[in-house]
Design an enzyme around this catalytic site. Structure first.
Site, mmCIF file in Angstrom:
data_model
loop_
_atom_site.group_PDB
_atom_site.id
_atom_site.type_symbol
_atom_site.label_atom_id
_atom_site.label_comp_id
_atom_site.label_asym_id
_atom_site.label_seq_id
_atom_site.Cartn_x
_atom_site.Cartn_y
_atom_site.Cartn_z
ATOM 1 N N GLU A 177 31.545 70.762 18.795
ATOM 2 C CA GLU A 177 30.285 70.032 18.734
ATOM 3 C C GLU A 177 29.445 70.357 19.969
ATOM 4 O OE1 GLU A 177 28.598 65.440 18.538
ATOM 5 O OE2 GLU A 177 30.681 65.858 18.011
ATOM 6 N N GLU A 301 27.302 55.426 18.731
ATOM 7 C CA GLU A 301 27.111 56.370 17.637
ATOM 8 C C GLU A 301 28.198 56.264 16.577
ATOM 9 O OE1 GLU A 301 24.583 59.886 19.758
ATOM 10 O OE2 GLU A 301 26.759 60.028 19.947
ATOM 11 N N LYS A 370 26.114 59.516 32.121
ATOM 12 C CA LYS A 370 25.312 60.740 32.055
ATOM 13 C C LYS A 370 24.303 60.740 33.194
ATOM 14 C CE LYS A 370 25.738 61.841 27.159
ATOM 15 N NZ LYS A 370 25.045 62.300 25.931
ATOM 16 N N ASP A 375 19.701 61.301 27.387
ATOM 17 C CA ASP A 375 20.750 62.128 26.802
ATOM 18 C C ASP A 375 20.563 63.598 27.156
ATOM 19 O OD1 ASP A 375 22.823 63.155 25.301
ATOM 20 O OD2 ASP A 375 21.859 62.830 23.368
ATOM 21 N N GLU A 403 22.876 71.835 25.015
ATOM 22 C CA GLU A 403 22.474 71.179 23.767
ATOM 23 C C GLU A 403 20.958 71.035 23.658
ATOM 24 O OE1 GLU A 403 22.964 66.860 21.485
ATOM 25 O OE2 GLU A 403 24.157 67.286 23.280
ATOM 26 N N HIS A 531 13.051 64.594 24.649
ATOM 27 C CA HIS A 531 13.577 64.403 23.294
ATOM 28 C C HIS A 531 12.585 64.870 22.226
ATOM 29 C CE1 HIS A 531 16.602 62.945 20.575
ATOM 30 N NE2 HIS A 531 17.253 62.335 21.537
ATOM 31 N N TRP A 553 15.995 57.821 17.355
ATOM 32 C CA TRP A 553 16.391 59.191 17.057
ATOM 33 C C TRP A 553 15.170 60.080 16.852
ATOM 34 C CZ3 TRP A 553 20.779 58.179 12.910
ATOM 35 C CH2 TRP A 553 21.922 57.736 13.569
#
Length: 711
Positions: A177, A301, A370, A375, A403, A531, A553
């Site tokens: 992932e 999540e 984090k 994120d 990512e 994001h 999201w």
């Protein structure tokens, strides 16, 4: 065949057709497998002779497995670097290099410390235990690889962080992932009997930069990892890694008692559940006496956790911690949580959940945070949790895998980002209260200190998909060992050990690396935007996405672009995220005139014609950042092409091809985002800038159903 010989074989690829110009691509030489441990012959003959004399006769006074690893590393390194086989002797008196245990060494309280000294023409590596000697040996080899003098060494080092870890987001089926370098290196089907060469080389690379812990499976864990069959597979890895000073930790699923043994609950206050975890810990330590502990993603999540039973994070973490305490194990409890039905803006939620629990965690628990409050974005402010929990060990979790940074085809040296975060002053305990001092325990005196990185490693021959991705693995380990090192100097080390010793080429490459992350910020998320990535796979731009299952999201949730302006108001008049920072930062972040430009739209929603410090409007500055980022990648590409004669063909061509992709995708990001935001600003592009190649509708129509690394 000696397992280390694998690194000595040059792999030659031929017959590759470069479609762009129909010529035969040259893939001779180093393909990246040896990482920064290439050990190629040094070109300076006089320097080589001097090293050969200084390291000509070697005494190692430990017969442990780690001692054998030290000998094997020297047997591999010195013939490669110096063209001369090492000579080992049983006499310390006759040796020119003495590698010796010294229990009285006062370098530091930690048993990982080492000293390297040159006295009367003899080099000594001293440590309290064999692992310290291994770290000292790798440090000495680094000095040779980077062509440093060994004449007057007086080095004493000890790690500033106790646990220096790689977290693999690898599934048991080998899917990785958020991994962009192929499938997982861990072949669970063949373990425990088939122990691949790659495991040993992985251990060597980690030990060479001081990484002493690995988590081989995903934080979105599978309870099967705790079954007897899989624990024997974990045991096989632990046996390989132990001589290199590396402990294995496991990500665990909080509901394992129910899933594996049919318990009616996984409530951490249920005595049966507590007994189940105590028995499981004893079972693990029977197989792996130096097992490190558990990494836990809970109530995030969709992952199960104590919140499913009305319990708080500390209750869940402490239940596991008590099960591990008799064996010396630790719990790393991730703070990446955000509730589905929370009334609070996303960036506030981890702080809101964890700060009230400060001081409630067992001493062998570290809350893993984090680096930023959202994120792993290309740029974020430091997480306000750092400094807000003085009675709790806080672990740093950095992204190594890219990512949100273009995957493995974008050159992004993250050393500059890591330092930006570590050197940030929280001001929670006066000036100088840096994030680094929070995580190394300087401010709180926490006995457990941790820095972890989400690994970018896969089964690709070059390990990380992009040759320069190796530098992020390298810099994570070096900064976890000593966060006072500079990202610039670490880049120089890596270039010398991996790519070239040519001074001009090295300077140019280091300059490219130091600017590379800022380039990505500019063409993806400038001025504090964040994001903006497309749905699910996070590949490519998607600032228009507004139809996902939950508000936070959606990129539109974060940029809030409308006819009036752009940005998310997190001031006291908005979501009040500024209240989570120290008063020093509240004053700065509340005022757009004081907020640094690179975080402006993180904290403020401002009009399109807002006047920036430069005197330009916000719209013009935003667009110019997008264009500057794309132009910088084109310049980086041109600079790399000019280095063809200084880099081995295989390495050169891998990077050349990746840069060609990055140039195209930087323009794609630039054009798609500028067109989308232009629809709200209703302002023209600044004069002199080329128009986007396609329409906004074209960019919105693109889909990528098989983008790698999806969850």
């Amino acid at each position: 065949m000696n397992r280390f010989c694998y690194w000595c074989v040059a792999i030659i690829f031929s017959g590759f057709i470069q479609q762009a110009n129909a010529s035969i691509a040259d893939f001779k030489g180093e393909d990246g497998y040896r990482l920064w441990l290439k050990y190629d012959l040094l070109s300076d003959v006089s320097l080589r002779k001097n090293y050969a004399k200084q390291l000509g006769s070697i005494y190692i006074d430990t017969q442990t497995d780690t001692g054998k690893v030290i000998m094997q590393e020297l047997q591999l390194a010195l013939p490669g670097l110096l063209g001369q086989e090492p000579r080992f002797t049983d006499s310390a008196q006759q040796a020119t290099l003495v590698i010796s245990l010294n229990p009285s060494l006062q370098a530091d309280a930690t048993d990982e410390a080492f000293a390297i000294q040159t006295q009367q023409g003899k080099i000594q590596i001293l440590a309290q235990n064999p692992v310290g000697l291994l770290y000292g040996t790798f440090h000495l080899l680094r000095l040779v690889q980077t062509e440093q003098s060994l004449a007057k060494l007086d080095i004493q080092q000890a790690p500033k962080i106790k646990l220096r870890m790689l977290n693999h987001w690898d599934d048991l089926d080998r899917h990785t992932e958020r991994g962009f370098a192929g499938e997982s290196i861990f072949d669970w089907h063949k373990l425990p009997d088939y122990k691949e060469q790659r495991y040993y080389d992985y251990a060597r690379a980690n030990a060479s930069v001081g990484i002493n812990g690995i988590v081989p499976i995903n934080v979105n864990s599978n309870s099967l990892i705790l079954t007897p069959a899989y624990l024997r597979k974990v045991q096989a890895l632990a046996d390989i890694f132990r001589p290199y000073g590396i402990k294995v930790y496991l990500s665990i699923k909080f509901s394992s008692p129910q899933q594996l043994d049919g318990l009616p609950t996984s409530d951490p206050l249920d005595p049966q559940v507590q007994q189940w975890w105590q028995a499981k810990a004893a079972e693990i330590y029977q197989l792996i006496p130096d097992f490190g502990g558990f990494l836990v993603k809970a109530n995030s999540e969709g992952q199960p956790g104590p919140g499913d039973y009305g319990r708080t994070h500390d209750i869940g973490a402490n239940m596991l911690a008590k099960a591990l305490q008799p064996f010396g194990g630790n719990v790393l409890w991730r703070a990446f949580v955000y509730a589905h039905d929370s009334e609070h803006e996303r960036s506030l939620q981890a702080y809101n959940e964890f700060v009230p629990l400060d001081g409630h965690f067992e001493s062998n628990v570290s809350v893993q945070v984090k680096n930023g409050p959202i994120d792993f974005q290309p740029r974020e402010p430091f997480s306000p949790l750092f400094g807000a929990m003085p009675q709790t060990s806080l672990a740093m979790e950095f992204q190594v895998t890219q990512e949100y940074l273009g995957f493995s085809t974008h050159l992004a040296y993250l050393g500059s980002m890591y330092k930006e975060v570590l050197d940030s002053d929280t001001h929670t305990n006066g000036e100088g209260s840096t994030v680094a001092k929070v995580i190394d325990g300087s401010l709180s005196k926490a006995p457990l200190t941790v820095m972890a990185g989400v690994a970018n490693i896969g089964a690709d021959r070059n390990w990380t998909g992009h040759i320069f991705g190796q530098a992020n693995w390298y810099v994570l380990g070096r900064l976890a060992w000593d966060h006072d090192l500079s990202a610039d100097n670490i880049a120089r080390e890596w270039v010398a050990m991996t790519l070239t010793h040519d001074p001009k080429a090295s300077e140019q490459i280091v300059a490219m690396m130091m600017q590379s992350r800022e380039n990505i910020v500019n063409y993806m998320t400038p001025l504090g935007l964040h994001h903006l990535m497309d749905t699910g796979h996070h590949y490519g731009p998607g600032p228009w996405v507004d139809n996902l299952g939950r508000d936070d999201w959606n990129p539109t949730y974060y940029h809030r672009a409308d006819d009036k302006g752009i940005g998310l108001d997190r001031t006291t008049d908005g979501t009040n995220a500024v209240s989570q920072y120290a008063p020093y930062w509240q004053e700065i972040f509340n005022d757009p005139k004081k907020t640094p430009d690179n975080l402006l739209l993180w904290f403020h929603h401002l009009p399109w014609d807002y006047t920036m410090a430069s005197g330009k409007t916000l719209w013009v500055e935003l667009v110019e950042h997008y264009y500057a980022g794309a132009a910088a990648v084109e310049l980086m590409q041109a600079q790399w092409l000019g280095l063809k004669d200084k880099i081995e063909p295989n390495q050169f061509n891998q990077v050349r091809m990746a840069l060609a992709i990055q140039v195209k995708e930087a323009r794609w990001w630039r054009d798609a985002c500028v067109l989308y935001f232009q629809g709200y600003s209703n302002m023209a592009l600044p004069a002199g800038l080329e128009k986007p190649q396609h329409s906004l509708e074209y960019y919105q129509s693109l889909t990528f159903p098989y983008a790698p690394g999806q969850g």
